[in-house]
Each structure stands twice: as C-alpha cells, then as structure tokens.
Scaffold this motif. Sequence first.
Motif, mmCIF file in Angstrom:
data_model
loop_
_atom_site.group_PDB
_atom_site.id
_atom_site.type_symbol
_atom_site.label_atom_id
_atom_site.label_comp_id
_atom_site.label_asym_id
_atom_site.label_seq_id
_atom_site.Cartn_x
_atom_site.Cartn_y
_atom_site.Cartn_z
ATOM 1 N N GLU A 76 6.156 -49.246 -21.059
ATOM 2 C CA GLU A 76 6.387 -49.920 -19.807
ATOM 3 C C GLU A 76 6.063 -48.853 -18.657
ATOM 4 O O GLU A 76 6.268 -47.699 -18.757
ATOM 5 N N GLY A 77 5.263 -49.530 -17.781
ATOM 6 C CA GLY A 77 4.691 -48.660 -16.583
ATOM 7 C C GLY A 77 3.444 -48.032 -16.765
ATOM 8 O O GLY A 77 2.781 -47.521 -16.218
ATOM 9 N N GLU A 78 2.586 -48.235 -18.207
ATOM 10 C CA GLU A 78 1.518 -47.432 -18.442
ATOM 11 C C GLU A 78 0.577 -48.528 -17.709
ATOM 12 O O GLU A 78 0.447 -49.535 -17.578
ATOM 13 N N THR A 79 -0.888 -47.636 -17.655
ATOM 14 C CA THR A 79 -2.011 -48.320 -17.110
ATOM 15 C C THR A 79 -2.794 -48.504 -18.480
ATOM 16 O O THR A 79 -3.178 -47.343 -19.221
ATOM 17 N N VAL A 98 3.779 -53.557 -20.515
ATOM 18 C CA VAL A 98 3.724 -52.451 -19.470
ATOM 19 C C VAL A 98 4.385 -53.075 -18.345
ATOM 20 O O VAL A 98 5.063 -52.046 -17.564
ATOM 21 N N GLY A 102 3.564 -51.513 -14.408
ATOM 22 C CA GLY A 102 2.424 -51.076 -15.185
ATOM 23 C C GLY A 102 1.105 -52.146 -14.853
ATOM 24 O O GLY A 102 1.304 -53.063 -13.932
ATOM 25 N N ASN A 128 0.050 -58.381 -12.916
ATOM 26 C CA ASN A 128 -0.167 -56.940 -13.424
ATOM 27 C C ASN A 128 -1.232 -56.688 -14.118
ATOM 28 O O ASN A 128 -1.717 -55.943 -14.801
ATOM 29 N N ASP A 147 -3.842 -44.492 -19.427
ATOM 30 C CA ASP A 147 -3.071 -44.024 -20.102
ATOM 31 C C ASP A 147 -3.560 -44.510 -21.603
ATOM 32 O O ASP A 147 -3.341 -43.628 -22.440
#
Length: 255
Positions: A76-79, A98, A102, A128, A147
Amino acid sequence: MRDKEIKEAVKERYSKIATKEESYCECSCCGGESADMVIQQAKAAGYTDAELGSIPEEAVFGLGCGNPTALAEIKEGETVLDLGSGGGIDVFLAARKVGDKGKVIGVDMTSSMIEKAVENVEKGGYINVEFRLGEIEDLPVESDSVDVIISNCVINLTPDKSKAYSEAFRVLKSGGRILVSDLVTEGEIPEEIRKSFQAWSDCVTGAMEKQDYLNTIKNAGFREVEVLEEHFFTEPNMDERLVTKIVSVQVRALK
C-alpha cells in the motif's frame, strides 16, 4: 532485421489485437479467438478467477506469460510502473494493492492499447492509475521515482533489451525492485524463425538465451537477480522445433 522494422511490426500486431481486428495467434502472449479462450489463456499464465473478476473485462486480452503482480509483493502506498501495459490488466491489479495513497503507471508504445486502457480506467472508476504512450527503451518517467517495476512478456519484444533494463534502473528508486515475467530460450532457435517478423511479435524471435538475459539485467546495474519460477512454454500449435527451447521465467532483481 532493423530495430525500427521490428518495432513497427510489433506495434501493428498489437494495434490489431487492441482493436480486435486480429484476435488469434499461436502464442498465448498474443491473445485468443474468443472471450473464453482469452480467459483460459490468462488463467494459464497464472491469474485467478478472483483477480480476473475484479477488473474490467476489456482489460484482459489473454496476453502474458506470468502474473507479475502475484510475486512483486506490492505494498500500500507504493508507486508501481508496468512496462508494456497493454489493456491494463496488471496495472489494475496493482492499483488494488497500492490503494488510494499509491499510484500505478502503465507505459505502452501502441496508441490503440493506451486508448483501450484509458477506456478501462473510466469503466473501473480508477483514481490511482495513469497510462502514458512511450517506449520502454525511452521511458516517459522521471528518474528515481518508482518503487516497483513489473512487466509481462514484453521485454522480449524489444530489440534493445540492454537499453530497456538501463531505463528501468534509471526510473527505479534506490532499494526498489523489479519483477518481470518473460520468455527466454534454452538452445538454438532456427534461423528462419529468428528472421520472422511474425515470430518476433509472437514473443519467440526476440527471446534471449536465459543466461544472457539474466546477465543483461545484472549489467544494467541490478543486484540479487533471481529466477523465482520457470517452466517450459508450450502451445498446441507451436513449431515442434521450439518445444523445450522456450522458457517462461519470473525474475526478480533489486536496485
């Protein structure tokens, strides 16, 4: 074969697949002749019914030789960046992982595929994800901004794999990772097949010998290059000279 001619042949083939002018070829990384066959090809590559049911149906072309999102350990939150994103199947699966914090970027050199993917964004209501037109040897992505990189049966299609992996290394953050599903070879491929544009767009001609492929990744700067899974790639209509010579690999590496 000249690089430009190879790219044009591949682009033309996948444009036809995106617009459904062409819906069947012998290689499972190229698409099926019916909706059921497309789903079966996707499942054979490693996608589950639950995964396929969670994304827009039009994102599934039966392309690919693996399921990179299943092995990339996306958080979660990654690119995330998908090289050769097609209709968006892996982008949309990654988008669920993500979350809203993300982002997932898909890059494809075929404008028809980008158009189809954007339509799928609207159908799925994704907020997203982003799709960009471009080549994986010259990524329209900022350096040190990603990422995780994923790719599914695409890098074998490019004439300059060293440049593709150098670009992947450039855009990946320090400590980032890449998970690629691709086809490689073990043994000599007949010269007449090597010279075939059809075979190239069928994901055969452009496949490198396995150790050379892994060395290409290492030479781009990646470390801890590891084959997580591999198996012989076969199709019912495959040229018998290719049986036991085409291998599907799932490769992970770190920057």
